[in-house]
Design an enzyme around this catalytic site. Structure first.
Site, PDB file in Angstrom:
ATOM      1  N   CYS A   7     -22.282  -6.564 -19.804  1.00  0.00           N
ATOM      2  CA  CYS A   7     -21.113  -6.799 -18.956  1.00  0.00           C
ATOM      3  C   CYS A   7     -19.975  -5.896 -19.405  1.00  0.00           C
ATOM      4  O   CYS A   7     -19.674  -5.800 -20.604  1.00  0.00           O
ATOM      5  CB  CYS A   7     -20.637  -8.242 -19.074  1.00  0.00           C
ATOM      6  SG  CYS A   7     -21.735  -9.451 -18.349  1.00  0.00           S
ATOM      7  N   CYS A  26     -27.246  -8.538 -17.300  1.00  0.00           N
ATOM      8  CA  CYS A  26     -26.639  -8.256 -18.604  1.00  0.00           C
ATOM      9  C   CYS A  26     -27.629  -8.595 -19.710  1.00  0.00           C
ATOM     10  O   CYS A  26     -28.230  -9.669 -19.704  1.00  0.00           O
ATOM     11  CB  CYS A  26     -25.355  -9.061 -18.768  1.00  0.00           C
ATOM     12  SG  CYS A  26     -24.638  -8.931 -20.414  1.00  0.00           S
ATOM     13  N   CYS A  28     -18.383 -12.049 -20.525  1.00  0.00           N
ATOM     14  CA  CYS A  28     -19.676 -12.044 -21.222  1.00  0.00           C
ATOM     15  C   CYS A  28     -19.675 -13.030 -22.401  1.00  0.00           C
ATOM     16  O   CYS A  28     -20.610 -13.820 -22.556  1.00  0.00           O
ATOM     17  CB  CYS A  28     -19.982 -10.638 -21.715  1.00  0.00           C
ATOM     18  SG  CYS A  28     -21.709 -10.357 -22.153  1.00  0.00           S
ATOM     19  N   CYS A  31     -25.816 -11.664 -21.865  1.00  0.00           N
ATOM     20  CA  CYS A  31     -25.558 -12.994 -21.309  1.00  0.00           C
ATOM     21  C   CYS A  31     -26.402 -13.285 -20.072  1.00  0.00           C
ATOM     22  O   CYS A  31     -26.347 -14.387 -19.534  1.00  0.00           O
ATOM     23  CB  CYS A  31     -24.076 -13.167 -20.975  1.00  0.00           C
ATOM     24  SG  CYS A  31     -23.556 -12.329 -19.464  1.00  0.00           S
ATOM     25  N   GLY A  63       0.791  -1.228   0.000  1.00  0.00           N
ATOM     26  CA  GLY A  63       0.000   0.000   0.000  1.00  0.00           C
ATOM     27  C   GLY A  63       0.819   1.272   0.000  1.00  0.00           C
ATOM     28  O   GLY A  63       0.274   2.346  -0.262  1.00  0.00           O
TER      29      GLY A  63
END
Lengths: 291, 193
Positions: free
Chosen positions: A265, A240, A271, A243, A31
């Site tokens: 997507c 979606c 997808c 899909c 980080g």
């Protein structure tokens, strides 16, 4: 000039050593933003020069590279970076998340869960999560040193005071292993939970800002929030249209001038994989034929 | 002018630097990302007493911008000449080293190595610790990069517990033995077995 005129993966060896040393320190201090001597790359700042330098320092000839831009393999940024490494490193490329060993990404984490041994390289525009709250680098550096992150909570609180909820939808700040507050790059906050406890190595490169940071696998990453306003990973409340996936992050696409829209997507590989497996959405060609 | 060196100094580096250093770095990256895991590296033939793994780490990380400290038995004329030819790294005292190399005993006291600065904790030393043997057993490791718990045959635990207590300051260690290496970043929590 032939492509052989370049060193493997474009960068010279001394530059790669410098980036590699920064990457190892970044993994040792999860980080924390390690400064590095970012180079000019043959693409403009903002096109992923940081990610490209990190990828170049990591690639071996055996790697299979995938590049995505907002989840898509076929957009300009993704295509040009993928071709850049095809030419300068000769690596194999793929659009399949599962087959890739190194994935460079702009602003998304793939929907398909990553595995041990994979490396996810993020392109980062502004690595400093406190930058828009405190423009002076000397001050933000001191704030990280002293773990003085109250300002970030004030910002989130002001979101709640103004909008009734934390309105930050992307680049949502996280705390790494209880120490450093980190910008996860402009991924949607929907992706934030995937940062934590991920089996893959996650590397972040900011070229213009000359910073590298990292998350080792299985690192604890917590999205900042309040007890009475807990973090929620949000997405468009649809499935979606191609899909039918209900759990993936969606892009909204305007389809005419009358306000019609569809949701698809954002992860194109996810997808197409689902469509190939027979899943259908509201607007997929097959479902129209059936109707 | 120094005396002419033995020609063996010129050999033992990477034959294909770009590709071999890329593979070597991926091993270092995997080691540092997953403390306690063993990585096997090849490609360097440094002079005795350096191990293959220590040679690979030097070739991959050291260059004229990286001050190196050789501790104890590692500080031989042959090793100095090999580093001068293959890395070009300046050899310095322990206090100003970015990379220090030697056995654990020779590196003592480790408190003299740079721990980084509170605002720049990355400006710390990396210790390449030569061990007679390296196995995934012994001290218990927890922390970033480790799913549940890992084990590593550390030379001791007290120094690493003290090092972790200073986080985010501290040194990072690469342990080398033969062609095997493992890493212990400062973020790892070390417990006695």
């Amino acid at each position: 000039m032939s492509d052989d005129a370049y060193n493997f993966a474009y960068l010279d060896e001394q530059t790669k050593r410098m980036i590699r040393r920064a990457l190892l320190k970044a993994l040792a201090i999860p980080g924390y933003q390690v400064p590095f001597a970012s180079r000019e790359m043959p693409m403009p700042y903002g096109w992923g020069t940081g990610g490209v330098q990190v990828t170049a320092a990591c690639l071996t000839p055996d790697d299979v590279l995938k590049v995505i831009d907002q989840g898509a393999d076929d957009t300009t940024n993704a295509v040009s970076i993928r071709r850049f490494f095809q030419r300068t490193a000769g690596v194999a490329t793929t659009e399949s998340t599962a087959e890739a060993t190194v994935i460079q990404t702009r602003h998304r984490i793939p929907e398909t869960p990553l595995t041990e041994g994979q490396i996810l390289v993020y392109q980062v525009p502004i690595p400093e999560p406190l930058r828009f709250l405190e423009p002076r680098e000397t001050e933000t550096r001191k704030m990280h040193e002293l773990e003085e992150y109250g300002l970030m909570h004030v910002k989130l609180y002001e979101d709640i005071a103004r909008h009734g909820e934390i309105a930050t939808a992307y680049a949502y700040p996280v705390k790494v292993e209880g120490r450093y507050v980190m910008d996860p790059s402009p991924i949607p906050k929907f992706d934030n939970p995937k940062l934590s406890d991920n089996p893959a190595i996650q590397l972040f490169g900011a070229g213009r800002e000359s910073r590298i940071y990292a998350l080792p696998p299985y690192t604890q990453v917590v999205s900042l929030d309040f007890e009475d306003h807990p973090f929620r990973a949000s997405k468009a409340d649809h499935a979606c249209d191609l899909c039918g996936a209900a759990e993936s992050y969606l892009d909204e696409v305007i389809t005419d001038d009358a306000g019609s829209r569809m949701f698809v997507c954002s992860d194109t590989d996810f997808c197409t994989g689902r469509q190939a497996a027979g899943h259908r959405g509201r607007l997929s060609p097959l479902s129209k034929e059936i109707a | 002018m120094t005396a002419p060196q033995d020609a063996s100094v010129l050999s033992g580096g990477f034959v294909e630097p770009a590709v071999q250093s890329a593979h070597a770095f991926r091993a270092l990256l995997a080691a540092m990302a997953r403390p306690g895991t063993m990585q096997t590296v090849t490609g360097a033939q440094p002079p005795a007493p350096l191990s293959v793994a220590a040679g690979v780490a030097l070739l991959t990380l050291a260059d004229p911008t990286v001050p190196v400290h050789l501790a104890g038995a590692a500080d031989t004329e042959a090793v100095r000449a090999w580093i001068a030819f293959h890395c070009g790294a300046p050899l310095v005292a322990a206090e100003s080293a970015a990379i220090a190399l030697g056995t654990w005993d020779a590196l003592q006291p480790v408190s003299r190595f740079s721990m980084g600065l509170p605002d720049y904790p990355d400006r710390s030393a990396t210790l390449i610790v030569e061990l007679p043997a390296l196995t995934a057993s012994g001290a218990h490791l927890r922390g970033p990069g480790i799913r549940d718990r890992a084990e590593l045959s550390l030379p001791e635990t007290a120094a690493f517990i003290a090092n972790r207590a200073r986080f985010p300051l501290g040194f990072d260690c690469l342990f080398t033995s033969g062609s095997t290496l493992a890493a212990l970043p400062r973020s790892t929590i070390v417990e006695n077995a």
